[in-house]
Scaffold this motif. Structure first.
Motif, PDB file in Angstrom:
ATOM      1  N   UNK A  72       0.830  -1.202   0.000  1.00 32.77           N
ATOM      2  CA  UNK A  72       0.000   0.000   0.000  1.00 32.77           C
ATOM      3  C   UNK A  72       0.865   1.253   0.000  1.00 32.77           C
ATOM      4  N   UNK A  73       0.334   2.279  -0.617  1.00 31.49           N
ATOM      5  CA  UNK A  73       0.965   3.603  -0.584  1.00 31.49           C
ATOM      6  C   UNK A  73      -0.079   4.609  -0.127  1.00 31.49           C
ATOM      7  N   UNK A  74       0.377   5.776   0.248  1.00 38.28           N
ATOM      8  CA  UNK A  74      -0.546   6.803   0.720  1.00 38.28           C
ATOM      9  C   UNK A  74      -0.304   8.109  -0.032  1.00 38.28           C
ATOM     10  N   UNK A  75      -1.425   8.670  -0.499  1.00 36.88           N
ATOM     11  CA  UNK A  75      -1.465  10.023  -1.052  1.00 36.88           C
ATOM     12  C   UNK A  75      -2.299  10.859  -0.082  1.00 36.88           C
ATOM     13  N   UNK A  76      -2.331  12.170  -0.296  1.00 38.66           N
ATOM     14  CA  UNK A  76      -3.187  13.024   0.531  1.00 38.66           C
ATOM     15  C   UNK A  76      -4.639  12.565   0.470  1.00 38.66           C
ATOM     16  N   UNK A  77      -5.055  12.044  -0.684  1.00 42.45           N
ATOM     17  CA  UNK A  77      -6.446  11.621  -0.883  1.00 42.45           C
ATOM     18  C   UNK A  77      -6.737  10.246  -0.289  1.00 42.45           C
ATOM     19  N   UNK A  78      -5.724   9.554   0.206  1.00 41.27           N
ATOM     20  CA  UNK A  78      -5.964   8.255   0.827  1.00 41.27           C
ATOM     21  C   UNK A  78      -5.004   7.186   0.351  1.00 41.27           C
ATOM     22  N   UNK A  79      -5.256   5.986   0.815  1.00 43.35           N
ATOM     23  CA  UNK A  79      -4.422   4.835   0.473  1.00 43.35           C
ATOM     24  C   UNK A  79      -4.751   4.302  -0.915  1.00 43.35           C
ATOM     25  N   UNK A  80      -3.734   3.687  -1.529  1.00 50.92           N
ATOM     26  CA  UNK A  80      -3.910   3.023  -2.813  1.00 50.92           C
ATOM     27  C   UNK A  80      -3.182   1.682  -2.772  1.00 50.92           C
ATOM     28  N   UNK A  81      -3.627   0.781  -3.613  1.00 48.88           N
ATOM     29  CA  UNK A  81      -2.970  -0.510  -3.794  1.00 48.88           C
ATOM     30  C   UNK A  81      -1.856  -0.324  -4.815  1.00 48.88           C
ATOM     31  N   UNK A  82      -0.658  -0.817  -4.520  1.00 47.26           N
ATOM     32  CA  UNK A  82       0.508  -0.638  -5.385  1.00 47.26           C
ATOM     33  C   UNK A  82       0.883  -1.957  -6.052  1.00 47.26           C
ATOM     34  N   UNK A  83       1.242  -1.869  -7.330  1.00 51.84           N
ATOM     35  CA  UNK A  83       1.577  -3.031  -8.146  1.00 51.84           C
ATOM     36  C   UNK A  83       2.866  -2.766  -8.903  1.00 51.84           C
ATOM     37  N   UNK A  84       3.564  -3.835  -9.261  1.00 52.79           N
ATOM     38  CA  UNK A  84       4.763  -3.724 -10.088  1.00 52.79           C
ATOM     39  C   UNK A  84       4.819  -4.905 -11.059  1.00 52.79           C
ATOM     40  N   UNK A  85       5.367  -4.617 -12.215  1.00 48.12           N
ATOM     41  CA  UNK A  85       5.653  -5.654 -13.214  1.00 48.12           C
ATOM     42  C   UNK A  85       7.078  -5.445 -13.675  1.00 48.12           C
ATOM     43  N   UNK A  86       7.851  -6.518 -13.695  1.00 47.32           N
ATOM     44  CA  UNK A  86       9.196  -6.419 -14.244  1.00 47.32           C
ATOM     45  C   UNK A  86       9.113  -6.708 -15.731  1.00 47.32           C
ATOM     46  N   UNK A  87       9.753  -5.837 -16.520  1.00 42.93           N
ATOM     47  CA  UNK A  87       9.665  -5.933 -17.988  1.00 42.93           C
ATOM     48  C   UNK A  87      10.815  -6.757 -18.550  1.00 42.93           C
TER      49      UNK A  87
END
Length: 186
Positions: free
Chosen positions: A171-186
């Motif tokens: 999870x990450x946090x912005x002023x507007x709230x939490x978000x789900x974080x994802x990554x893909x290795x290319x």
């Protein structure tokens, strides 16, 4: 509308008839209409990721000025904007504060914000095409990581991420709230 843009900034996905290219400032009104369509859909569905305060026209203008704004267009009509997003190669400060998880890598990455598909192009796989084209744009720059985030109630984007092989990282946090974080290795 043909724009004079250096050939090396274009990318085309697997010769499938679509081009991802930098947006021009005169296209911001058309991009804004696509953003308004996305906001209306989120409102109808009771989602809370975007509202009247985000994103805004000044944010879109800033994207274009900074070289982040990219549009997906058909290769035979580059004035027909299918989708818009902010493609950022400079990192995302909020991603430094990942919690309740771990990124797959610590290497340089591309991040995509504000992805929106025009209503008449929805349900045709355009969000997937857009994100595949971002991968095609990143690889020649030596970027081997693609990071994104979305709201907890944005099930559509979560499915797109899953379809494209992204891994939930925390999870990450912005002023507007939490978000789900994802990554893909290319």
């Amino acid at each position: 509308m043909n724009k004079k843009i250096a050939a090396d900034v274009y990318t085309q996905t697997a010769s499938d008839g679509y081009i991802l290219r930098p947006a021009a400032m005169e296209e911001v009104p058309a991009i804004w209409e696509i953003i308004l369509q996305a906001k209306a859909q989120m409102y109808r569905e009771g989602k809370h990721q975007w509202d009247e305060n985000y994103p805004t026209v000044p944010i879109l203008e800033n994207d274009v000025r900074r070289g982040w704004g990219y549009v997906l267009v058909p290769s035979d009509d580059d004035s027909d904007i299918i989708a818009y997003g902010a493609v950022v190669f400079d990192g995302e400060p909020a991603y430094n504060g990942l919690w309740d998880g771990q990124w797959l890598s610590e290497q340089p990455y591309v991040v995509l914000h504000r992805l929106a598909v025009a209503d008449r192009w929805k349900r045709q796989g355009m969000a997937v095409r857009y994100m595949q084209a971002v991968c095609d744009l990143a690889l020649p720059r030596g970027i081997r990581s693609f990071k994104v985030d979305t709201n907890y109630d944005n099930f559509y984007m979560q499915r797109v991420f899953s379809r494209l092989g992204f891994t939930y990282c925390g999870r990450i946090r912005y002023d507007a709230g939490e978000r789900m974080a994802y990554e893909k290795q290319l």
